[in-house]
Design a protein around this motif. Structure first.
Motif, short mmCIF file in Angstrom:
data_model
loop_
_atom_site.label_atom_id
_atom_site.label_comp_id
_atom_site.label_asym_id
_atom_site.label_seq_id
_atom_site.Cartn_x
_atom_site.Cartn_y
_atom_site.Cartn_z
N CYS A 4 -28.31 -12.73 79.87
CA CYS A 4 -29.76 -12.96 79.79
C CYS A 4 -30.10 -14.19 80.63
O CYS A 4 -29.80 -15.32 80.25
CB CYS A 4 -30.17 -13.18 78.34
SG CYS A 4 -31.91 -13.57 78.12
N ARG A 29 -31.01 -11.15 68.82
CA ARG A 29 -32.27 -11.56 69.43
C ARG A 29 -32.83 -12.79 68.72
O ARG A 29 -33.28 -13.74 69.35
CB ARG A 29 -33.28 -10.40 69.35
CG ARG A 29 -34.55 -10.62 70.11
CD ARG A 29 -35.48 -9.41 70.08
NE ARG A 29 -34.82 -8.20 70.53
CZ ARG A 29 -34.57 -7.14 69.74
NH1 ARG A 29 -34.93 -7.16 68.46
NH2 ARG A 29 -33.97 -6.08 70.22
N GLY A 35 -33.30 -10.66 75.05
CA GLY A 35 -34.27 -9.57 75.09
C GLY A 35 -35.68 -9.96 74.66
O GLY A 35 -36.53 -9.09 74.52
N ASN A 36 -35.93 -11.23 74.46
CA ASN A 36 -37.27 -11.66 74.02
C ASN A 36 -38.26 -11.84 75.16
O ASN A 36 -39.46 -11.84 74.93
CB ASN A 36 -37.18 -12.98 73.25
CG ASN A 36 -36.75 -12.78 71.82
OD1 ASN A 36 -36.85 -11.69 71.28
ND2 ASN A 36 -36.26 -13.84 71.22
N CYS A 38 -38.23 -10.82 79.39
CA CYS A 38 -38.48 -9.68 80.27
C CYS A 38 -37.84 -8.39 79.75
O CYS A 38 -38.26 -7.31 80.11
CB CYS A 38 -38.00 -9.97 81.68
SG CYS A 38 -36.21 -10.00 81.90
N GLY A 39 -36.79 -8.50 78.93
CA GLY A 39 -36.16 -7.33 78.34
C GLY A 39 -35.12 -6.63 79.19
O GLY A 39 -34.50 -5.67 78.76
N LYS A 40 -34.90 -7.11 80.41
CA LYS A 40 -33.96 -6.44 81.31
C LYS A 40 -32.51 -6.57 80.84
O LYS A 40 -31.67 -5.78 81.22
CB LYS A 40 -34.10 -6.97 82.73
CG LYS A 40 -35.41 -6.57 83.36
CD LYS A 40 -35.50 -7.05 84.78
CE LYS A 40 -36.84 -6.61 85.37
NZ LYS A 40 -36.97 -7.00 86.77
N HIS A 42 -31.46 -6.31 77.71
CA HIS A 42 -31.25 -5.66 76.41
C HIS A 42 -30.05 -4.71 76.42
O HIS A 42 -29.18 -4.78 75.55
CB HIS A 42 -32.51 -4.93 75.95
CG HIS A 42 -32.35 -4.27 74.62
ND1 HIS A 42 -32.47 -4.97 73.44
CD2 HIS A 42 -32.05 -2.99 74.28
CE1 HIS A 42 -32.26 -4.13 72.43
NE2 HIS A 42 -32.01 -2.94 72.92
#
Length: 71
Positions: A4, A29, A35-36, A38-40, A42
């Motif tokens: 991340c 999380r 994942g908080n 942009c989420g890419k 995850h």
């Protein structure tokens, strides 16, 4: 490896979190912020989490078998 970028979370930080009791993505999380933003990350974080949990189960199984045999 950085999983991340937004929160500078590496795969080793995820493994450390699992070692401290984290077993789900929502808990990961909440603990690390994965994942908080942009989420890419995850799917990669989920893969690291799942694989490390599976490795731990595989390592524990021989001990469970040895315990059962000894009993």
């Amino acid at each position: 490896m950085i999983v991340c970028v937004c929160n500078n979370v590496s795969d080793s930080k995820i493994r450390q979190a699992v070692d401290s009791g984290i077993t789900t993505m929502p808990a990961l999380r909440a603990e690390l912020g994965v994942g908080n933003c942009c989420g890419k990350c995850h799917s990669c974080a989920k893969t690291v989490l799942r694989e490390y949990l599976e490795d731990g189960v595989r390592e524990a199984q021989p001990m469970l078998l040895q315990t059962a045999i000894a009993a």
